[in-house]
Design an enzyme around this catalytic site. Structure first.
Site, PDB file in Angstrom:
ATOM      1  CB  SER A 662      -0.945   0.015   1.201  1.00 31.34           C
ATOM      2  OG  SER A 662      -0.214   0.202   2.387  1.00 31.34           O
ATOM      3  CE  LYS A 705      -2.795   1.789   4.914  1.00 31.24           C
ATOM      4  NZ  LYS A 705      -2.758   1.099   3.612  1.00 31.24           N
TER       5      LYS A 705
END
Lengths: 828, 263
Positions: A662, A705
């Protein structure tokens, strides 16, 4: 750069409304859960429930069930309801008893009886023992018996006495007397009524002495012959006594047993057992009349001590279904070997451990006969021998109780081998997916024995009425748990939290346990606030408190960043430095945080150095992402020349493992920034994976996040420039916190969605990324163009370097060739 | 017959290694009362000893085997038995706390016992375990003991402690009251009920302290049946009673498991 609020970035910005999907329950017409029906069945698990119904309905070998899914998905609850419904349609199964086996006492016999009859037989046998114990001695003490018995004894004694008397008289007539000696009898010569001694005998004429000697020998032989036949007489007498005893015994025992046998005439095995009881009782009449004490030192109570052998007529009901009105559904919470297949207890008797059929204890497999047995697969597999025993029972279709101690030779005492009981329970294992696939892969019997799998989904669609069903399920949970009702908005908040747990705005979490915890905790906070109804703020409080209880590590991270122990800038610009985003999973709690990713570039042979991997802190997926970057760089910027780049990437100040791809967009942007020497805005963090064509792909943990970077920015002070770049395909997963949404709404924080790395570059640098022409060349003034130019320069530099090296090699070769006086004519 | 409680009765117990000693001692105590002095007697049959000296006889064992008698084996066996029974008797008597002494009688079997009985008030003789399958009372012809006048002989069955009643066959004449008193005393000592067997036609009330049980005929079979029905521990028969005749008495002994006191 056009400025983050400019029209250049506007198209990537996600509005505050799109950062969270509110529950449509907020618009529904109900006031509280009091207005909702109760639901007990799990929501949105039609696939799994269909599998359960199939396994329950198909009555064939191997149609046992494995319910797989994540913990907390309420598989047990779903199972319980379906199994109990199915059990209610089935007949109450038989009772099972263990009784003494008269032909082989080491192998107790299993008796199957209609439900409730086991207990009845046990009571009736107990009564029989009492009756026999009182009636048999009474019968043998009766006048009739004494008379008949004395007749037999008398007859025998009379025969013997008569024979001895006749012999004695005959001996007297022949001048001999029959005398008793300590060891038997002897004949002695008599004169004038007295036994003559040796001296008198020697004075007798020789022929008379000889006659006496001969007669003594003859009578001795006659007497010996008589005495030798005594054992035969004794046997005859004993046989007659036994016959009499049997007749008396039958008359004493018969009426009780006949009545008992009548009740079990239709049950062949039970009937045969009772016949055995009768024969055995009659064979043991002497033990009833003159019992051996059960203990060597019986208590001096004056009461007759029951002989031990009467215990063999006791019935051990190991499966008692008398209290059931349907087939059993057994949940074995502690599936150790003995709890699953049963055990054989022992008791101490004069220093030895002994056992018999009364000491047999059924396990869950026997108790669940005719019904269902539910066990946790993980617990079962962790218990030594339990899994093997279960498989043996399923494949052999019978349950054999075998003492583990005996099996492992840990105990040398004599034990028993109970007759196996047919295996008629359907087994339901509840476990996690990995365990299911592991068993499928490594245990060949597993697939044969557990042919049906019920796969409980971790998430369910949010639409299709599932929100309403979840609300009804919540209402049911509250009622069953005796909790306060929830207001409509409180329910909606719980449903929204469920979507957040699912990590997807379009889904709901199928994990019911965390929701149950949330309901209980929200109730608590409502009570604390003096409310009888739980409102949304109580749910929020419960969520906040939950987070507070678990976010110690997150706070440490934020503190470290705020104190510059971990270097993360959220303002300013820097070349080759990008804020990536990571998620840290700590048990049930996960949080996101920024990580500085830096890159360095130089002329090289196209190798991309992943420092995380080099020090073995990078996982394989992360390494894969980095390798993709190498390919992407080459394809974009150096189609016609070798990629003459040597670059290194590092996650700064990470001291644990990094896994996942990611961060590959952030890494790419860092590399491009280094190549183009274009500074990157530190106010914007980026997450997303990238493929070889520069397409940005979805990542997990998107909410954590975004919130992680938001928190760090908030700690430093929101400037209005800060934000997060996420993959556009992650939009649907957004279920952000209220404070983040509010900041976005107020223009103090931003969330951007991008489809390509070029879009990400533009957002991070504020400059145009540039689009390549047909030949793959980017405009020189763009970021990509500058990066391409740098790489082109690296290629040229590398070419020059190689040429110089070749030249040097040639010169050296020539020098060497002249020096040693040899020449091969090639000169290279 | 001396039954005064202040006089110490002289009672002998004929000791037989094959007979249970405890029953014999307890029955003797019951008969003698608290001031008992028991004499344990063991008969060494001189006729048996003669056998060994004659060198002619051969012993036929109860198993039907024949073996010679000689080399002092019989004498040794008798001596061993004598020591064994003495030891048992002395231990048993001491454990019951009764005065005791021990004698060895030498003579021709029953004759030796009979002679000693003349000097005693009573002789207690136990039934041995079945010897060669026959009930044995000291291995002696019982009728010869029964025939002795004026002395009590108590034939104790194997189990003195079993049985719940003391049964009396009533006599006639002046001794009747004495025998009744004796029966009452034994019943009291043993804590048992006293029962008297009487002809069915007898109209007179039962003697004091006795329950009456009708008896059709005073014959061994009928009396034995009545004893079984009453679960009698001991039957007391006056010496003058017809059943005390040797043959009838021997038959009765064979038929019953109750002890019998010939008083």
């Amino acid at each position: 750069m056009a400025g983050h609020g400019g029209t250049g970035t506007e198209r990537f910005r996600i509005s505050a409304e799109d950062l969270h999907v509110r529950s449509d329950l907020r618009d529904r017409d109900f006031d509280s859960t009091d207005d909702l029906p109760s639901r007990e069945q799990v929501v949105g698990q039609s696939r799994a429930l269909g599998a359960v119904r199939l396994a329950v309905a198909v009555d064939r070998d191997g149609y046992n069930l494995y319910a797989l899914g994540e913990p907390g998905s309420d598989r047990h609850g779903a199972m319980r309801q379906l199994l109990e419904e199915a059990a209610a349609q089935r007949e109450v199964p038989s009772d099972w008893c263990y009784v003494h086996a008269f032909d082989d006492p080491q192998k107790p016999q299993a008796l199957e009886l209609p439900a409730g009859e086991g207990r009845r037989l046990r009571e009736r046998m107990k009564q029989l023992i009492d009756d026999v114990w009182s009636s048999v001695p009474a019968a043998f003490e009766s006048d009739e018996y004494r008379h008949l018995r004395s007749e037999i004894d008398e007859e025998f004694e009379e025969r013997h006495r008569q024979a001895l008397a006749e012999m004695a008289e005959d001996a007297e007539r022949n001048g001999l007397r029959l005398l008793q000696t300590p060891g038997g009898f002897a004949f002695a010569p008599v004169r004038d009524g007295k036994v003559i001694d040796e001296e008198a005998f020697s004075e007798l004429p020789e022929d008379e002495q000889e006659t006496i000697r001969r007669r003594i020998a003859e009578f001795g032989e006659r007497l010996a012959a008589h005495l030798r036949q005594l054992p035969a007489w004794q046997r005859e007498r004993n046989e007659r006594v036994r016959k009499l005893d049997r007749q008396v015994g039958v008359s004493a025992v018969g009426p009780f047993l006949e009545e008992l046998k009548e009740g079990y005439r239709a049950l062949e095995k039970a009937s045969a057992y009772l016949e055995g009881v009768e024969q055995d009782l009659l064979a043991h009449l002497p033990d009833l009349i003159n019992p051996e004490p059960a203990a060597p030192f019986p208590p001096q109570s004056g009461r007759r001590q029951r002989p031990k052998f009467l215990q063999r007529y006791e019935v051990n009901v190991v499966v008692d279904n008398s209290g059931l009105d349907a087939a059993p559904v057994i949940y074995e919470q502690h599936p150790v070997y003995h709890n699953v297949v049963g055990r054989i207890d022992h008791y101490a008797e004069f220093g030895s451990l002994v056992t018999d059929h009364r000491m047999i204890r059924a396990g869950a497999l026997q108790r669940a006969g005719g019904g269902f047995l539910v066990m946790d697969a993980d617990r079962l597999l962790r218990e030594p021998f339990a899994w093997q025993a279960l498989k043996r029972a399923l494949s052999g279709r019978e349950v054999t109780i075998q003492s583990l101690q005996q099996m492992l030779s840990l105990m040398t005492t004599v034990t028993i081998e109970p007759e196996p009981i047919p295996m008629t329970a359907k087994i339901v294992l509840v476990g996690e997916r990995w365990l299911y696939y592991l068993l499928s892969e490594h245990d060949p019997e597993f697939s044969e024995l557990f042919r049906v799998s019920a796969d409980f989904s971790d998430v369910i669609d949010r639409d299709g009425g599932h929100s309403e069903e979840l609300a009804a399920l919540i209402a049911g949970m509250l009622r069953r748990g005796g909790l306060a009702p929830f207001s409509r908005d409180a329910v909606a908040r719980v449903v929204e939290h469920s979507a957040r747990l699912a990590g997807d705005a379009d889904k709901l979490s199928a994990r019911i346990r965390p929701l149950g915890d949330l309901l209980a905790e929200a109730c608590h906070w409502a009570r604390e606030a003096g409310r009888r109804r739980v409102d949304e703020e109580d749910v929020e409080r419960a969520l906040t408190e939950y987070e507070h209880r678990h976010d110690r590590i997150r706070e440490r991270y934020r503190e470290a960043i705020a104190r510059r122990s971990i270097l993360v800038d959220v303002t300013g610009e820097a070349v080759a430095q990008v804020n990536g985003l990571s998620v840290l999973q700590l048990g049930k709690y996960a949080f996101g945080h920024p990580t500085r990713i830096t890159a360095t570039v130089r002329v090289g042979d196209g190798s991309l150095l992943d420092i995380q991997r080099e020090v073995e802190l990078g996982g394989p997926i992360h390494s894969k992402g980095v390798l993709i970057l190498g390919s992407l760089l080459g394809a974009r910027y150096s189609r016609e020349a070798p990629l003459s780049l040597s670059a290194s990437l590092v996650f700064e100040q990470t001291y644990g493992g990094v896994e996942g791809d990611s961060a590959s967009v952030a890494e790419f942007c860092s590399l491009v920034s280094a190549l183009a020497e274009v500074p990157v805005r530190q106010a914007v963090a980026v997450t997303g994976s990238v493929n070889q064509h520069g397409r940005v792909q979805v990542v997990g943990g998107i909410n954590e996040k975004v919130e992680g970077f938001f928190d760090v920015c908030a700690d430093a002070g929101l400037t209005g420039d800060q934000g997060v770049v996420i993959p556009a395909d992650n939009r649907k997963h957004l279920m952000l916190r209220r404070d983040v949404r509010e900041a976005v709404e107020a223009g103090r924080f931003h969330v951007y969605a991008v489809d390509t790395v070029d879009e990400a570059i533009e957002l991070l640098t504020g400059e145009s990324a540039g689009v390549a022409d047909r030949d793959g060349n980017y405009p020189a003034a763009t970021v990509n163009g500058r990066a391409q130019k740098t790489l082109s320069g690296f290629s040229e530099g590398r070419a020059r370097f190689v040429a110089r090296q070749l030249d040097n090699v040639e010169k050296a070769a020539n020098r060497n060739g002249n020096g040693n006086g040899s020449s091969d004519g090639d000169g290279k | 017959m001396a039954t005064e409680s202040d006089r110490r009765l002289s009672i002998a117990v004929a000791l037989d290694p094959a007979a249970p000693l405890e029953g014999a001692l307890r029955s003797a105590l019951s008969l003698a009362g608290p001031s008992a002095a028991l004499i344990g007697v063991f008969v060494q049959d001189t006729e048996t000893a003669e056998l060994e000296r004659s060198g002619l006889a051969r012993e036929v064992t109860t198993l039907g085997e024949t073996r010679s008698i000689g080399g002092g084996r019989l004498t040794r066996q008798l001596a061993v038995r004598s020591r064994a029974v003495r030891l048992s008797f002395e231990r048993g008597a001491a454990s019951l706390g009764v005065q005791h002494s021990f004698e060895v009688l030498r003579g021709p079997g029953i004759e030796a016992l009979r002679r000693r009985l003349e000097q005693l008030d009573a002789l207690v003789i136990s039934r041995a375990h079945r010897r060669a399958g026959v009930r044995s009372w000291y291995g002696l012809p019982v009728h010869r003991l029964v025939g002795e006048p004026g002395r009590m002989v108590l034939f104790v069955q194997e189990e003195w402690s079993s049985g719940r009643r003391v049964v009396l066959l009533p006599g006639a004449g002046e001794r009747a009251a004495e025998v009744q008193a004796l029966a009452r005393r034994i019943a009291a000592a043993e804590g048992l009920e006293a029962v008297v067997l009487r002809g069915a036609e007898t109209a007179a009330p039962a003697p004091g302290g006795f329950r009456s049980r009708p008896l059709a005929r005073a014959m061994p079979a009928e009396v034995a049946a009545a004893l079984g029905a009453e679960d009698a521990r001991v039957l007391i028969i006056p010496r003058e009673h017809p059943l005390a005749a040797p043959a009838a008495f021997a038959e009765l002994l064979r038929r019953t498991d109750s002890s019998i006191l010939l008083a």
